[in-house]
Design an enzyme around this catalytic site. Structure first.
Site, PDB file in Angstrom:
ATOM      1  N   ASP A 138       1.155  -1.181   0.341  1.00 44.50           N
ATOM      2  CA  ASP A 138       0.230   0.264  -0.188  1.00 44.50           C
ATOM      3  C   ASP A 138       0.900   0.819   0.057  1.00 44.50           C
ATOM      4  O   ASP A 138       1.937   1.461   0.215  1.00 44.50           O
ATOM      5  CB  ASP A 138      -0.542  -0.030   1.048  1.00 44.50           C
ATOM      6  CG  ASP A 138      -1.780   1.083   1.074  1.00 44.50           C
ATOM      7  OD1 ASP A 138      -3.012   1.024   0.292  1.00 44.50           O
ATOM      8  OD2 ASP A 138      -1.713   1.706   2.469  1.00 44.50           O
ATOM      9  N   ASP A 191     -10.765   2.370  -4.841  1.00 45.46           N
ATOM     10  CA  ASP A 191     -10.219   4.173  -4.686  1.00 45.46           C
ATOM     11  C   ASP A 191     -11.165   4.148  -5.709  1.00 45.46           C
ATOM     12  O   ASP A 191     -11.122   6.067  -6.024  1.00 45.46           O
ATOM     13  CB  ASP A 191      -8.901   4.069  -4.283  1.00 45.46           C
ATOM     14  CG  ASP A 191      -8.365   4.017  -3.122  1.00 45.46           C
ATOM     15  OD1 ASP A 191      -8.536   3.491  -2.426  1.00 45.46           O
ATOM     16  OD2 ASP A 191      -7.196   3.359  -3.576  1.00 45.46           O
TER      17      ASP A 191
HETATM   18  C1  NOJ Z   1      -4.261   3.598  -1.061  1.00 48.35           C
HETATM   19  C2  NOJ Z   1      -5.622   2.381  -0.500  1.00 48.35           C
HETATM   20  O1  NOJ Z   1      -6.056   1.503  -1.431  1.00 48.35           O
HETATM   21  C3  NOJ Z   1      -6.870   3.570  -0.092  1.00 48.35           C
HETATM   22  O2  NOJ Z   1      -7.798   2.687   0.331  1.00 48.35           O
HETATM   23  C4  NOJ Z   1      -6.010   3.975   1.494  1.00 48.35           C
HETATM   24  O3  NOJ Z   1      -6.741   4.734   1.610  1.00 48.35           O
HETATM   25  C5  NOJ Z   1      -5.262   4.344   1.570  1.00 48.35           C
HETATM   26  N1  NOJ Z   1      -3.545   4.078   0.625  1.00 48.35           N
HETATM   27  C6  NOJ Z   1      -4.110   4.640   3.517  1.00 48.35           C
HETATM   28  O4  NOJ Z   1      -3.931   3.499   3.324  1.00 48.35           O
END
Ligand code: NOJ
Length: 571
Positions: free
Chosen positions: A231, A358
């Site tokens: 991540d 996202d």
């Molecule tokens: C990227 C992740 O895909 C997202 O969902 C998350 O909010 C942020 N990183 C923080 O971990």
């Protein structure tokens, strides 16, 4: 050995599939490759909260995922990436972890996890965990200890700084809005958080942090995971002098009203490569080629090249967001992105996806409200015929839509409240998987944590299984074609000429050459086959058009609106 995928009768009827000799081609596909498993794998992202609820709690769980492994096998996926399922206060729905070596009680137990891995293995499916390296939850014992006093042995595990002239230490902003610094009144220092305030950033310059995190990786590798999706790994390091980031002149403020800023001093710092190499060496000490997928959002060719590592010893599959950020169905735009990705990874392997937890689902992004299903098939054909590994986002194989909250009161994702109404957050792409036409789409007997859209009545696994023309059966067919044809799973890619409507390319190995033509327009288009070769005829391997068989290469191929055409060029 992988149990041979059985193509459903419906899928066979769904399109004209000619000249298949699966067994012969399977053997060819296999013999051409000594490549690691992840190069020919189809990845599938599961958002555990929304995939399947085996306990009728309204949120998904690991037992739910295990209960759907037969479905995933039938679809043809090779590996599942599960977004964080660790104990967490769930401020960022799991991306705020309070214990890296356990399972959130609402999702199950470590025993449930072991069962999932074992059952998946029986079906030749691998499990990947999400590794949130940049930050923990503010409820993680490491942070609680770190915040307890300036002299805490874990103080340096996070980024603590004094304020400047009674204000925050510098102008850095959180990706989720406003200052990235939060004052802790107890010790009168600020801590840094590039995401929510409840997600303090770890200090990756601290050797103990690194060791603790590599131990976490070993914990899961020992339990049988086949790798990690890392991540937000671009932002692991910050400039120690905390220089202010430059403002973008004339740049538009973001959805929360923050000024446009270039993250020069807190993104993509050179030290990230050292961490990638260290983590990779942990993975390389395990058998069976575990893989690192990096959530990396770099923009330039050179930057992506670097992520693979000069010696190919960093991230095997860095993500590029080229498709996720493309909002228009345009052959020249896709061509340009593919060309860039090819340049960046010519000696490595690209990774493609359209949707994730996202980003808005691409069914809506590219749909024109008239040909959405055809467009969903067209984009699936693109994803599954490119050189590179595809990641599917759960439900895209059904044509699931975004279902945005109707009012601010309904919003669950905190950034949706902050950005309302310009930005409604990410709930819309995270709604429950649509299993059947029963209440709550068969996800749960009780009200699910997010509502399912009304379209679930027709858009669900059970109905689409029975429909020869469904998006689901299209995905199954294309995944099988990819698996059975070496040129599609491992071949090189040659982009053909620029065309305003038709995206065309050839995938080729020493043994096989396949032409792919995708008509990205709502009009009929002609594709001049003399571009390919003058030699002989083209054998149709697959098409969405009804009456296609074979074509003289001296002729023109007529492509229906949004048609998909795959033809084998005789060697
Ligand atoms: C990227 C992740 O895909 C997202 O969902 C998350 O909010 C942020 N990183 C923080 O971990």
């Amino acid at each position: 050995m992988r149990q041979l995928f059985k193509m459903s009768a419906y899928a066979i009827l769904s399109c004209i599939v000619l000249n298949f000799s699966f067994d012969v081609q399977s053997a060819a596909a296999k013999s051409e490759s000594n490549a690691p498993w992840w190069k020919s794998a189809v990845f599938y992202e599961v958002y555990p909260r929304s995939f399947a609820d085996a306990k009728n709690t309204g949120t998904g769980n690991l037992a739910g995922i295990t209960s759907k492994l037969d479905y995933l096998q039938e679809l043809g996926v090779d590996a599942i990436w599960i977004t964080p399922c660790y104990p967490s206060p769930q401020v960022d729905f799991g991306y705020d972890i309070s214990d890296y070596c356990n399972i959130a009680p609402e999702y199950g137990t470590l025993e449930d996890f072991d069962k999932l891995v074992a059952e998946a293995k029986k079906r030749d499916i691998k499990i990947l965990m999400d590794f949130v390296m940049n930050h923990t939850s503010d409820k993680h014992p490491w942070f609680v200890e770190s915040a307890s006093s300036k002299n805490s042995p874990k103080r340096d595990w996070y980024i603590w700084r004094d304020g400047k002239n009674g204000e925050v230490p510098n102008n850095w902003q959180s990706i989720f809005g406003h200052s990235a610094w939060k004052l802790d009144p107890k010790t009168n220092q600020y801590y840094y958080h590039i995401f929510y305030t409840e997600q303090p950033d770890l200090n990756w310059r601290n050797k103990e942090v690194r060791k603790a995190m590599y131990d976490v990786a070993r914990f899961w590798l020992d339990r049988g995971v086949a790798g990690f999706r890392m991540d937000a790994v671009g932002v692991l390091f910050e400039d120690p002098a905390l220089k202010d980031n430059p403002l973008i002149k004339d740049g538009k403020p973001n959805a929360y009203g923050d000024p446009a800023m270039q993250n020069k001093y807190n993104d993509n710092l050179p030290e990230i490569h050292e961490v990638f190499r260290e983590l990779r060496s942990v993975l390389d000490s395990y058998p069976n080629n575990p893989v690192l997928i990096g959530e990396t959002t770099v923009k330039t060719e050179a930057e992506i090249k670097n992520l693979y590592g000069e010696k190919h010893d960093e991230i095997q599959l860095p993500m590029n967001f080229f498709f996720a950020y493309l909002n228009k169905l345009s052959a020249p735009d896709f061509r340009k992105r593919i060309e860039e990705a090819e340049k960046m990874s010519i000696s490595d392997w690209p990774l493609y996806f359209f949707s994730n937890h996202d980003e808005r689902r691409h069914y809506d992004r590219y749909g024109d409200n008239k040909h959405n299903d055809q467009i969903a098939k067209l984009t699936a054909a693109l994803l599954l015929t490119l050189r590179g590994s595809p990641i599917l986002y759960y439900g895209e194989e059904l044509g699931m839509k975004n279902n945005d909250p109707k009012s601010i009161e309904e919003v669950k994702d905190p950034i949706g409240k902050l950005g309302w109404p310009n930005f409604k957050g990410r709930d819309g792409e995270r709604t429950p998987m649509q299993w059947n036409a029963c209440k709550n789409a068969g996800f749960s007997d009780v009200d699910p944590w997010l509502p399912v859209p009304p379209s679930y009545v027709n858009c669900n696994v059970e109905s689409e299984r029975k429909d020869p023309d469904s998006i689901l059966n299209f995905y199954k067919t294309l995944i099988k074609l990819r698996r059975d044809n070496g040129a599609l799973s491992q071949g090189q890619l040659k982009l053909l000429d620029q065309d305003p409507h038709v995206l065309s390319y050839v995938r080729h190995t020493k043994k096989q050459e396949i032409l792919i033509c995708l008509n990205m327009s709502s009009e009929k288009q002609e594709f001049d086959l003399t571009k390919i070769s003058q030699k002989s005829s083209l054998k149709t391997l697959f098409t969405t058009m009804k009456d296609d068989q074979s074509h003289e290469l001296s002729s023109k191929l007529v492509l229906e609106p949004f048609a998909v055409y795959l033809g084998e060029i005789p060697k």
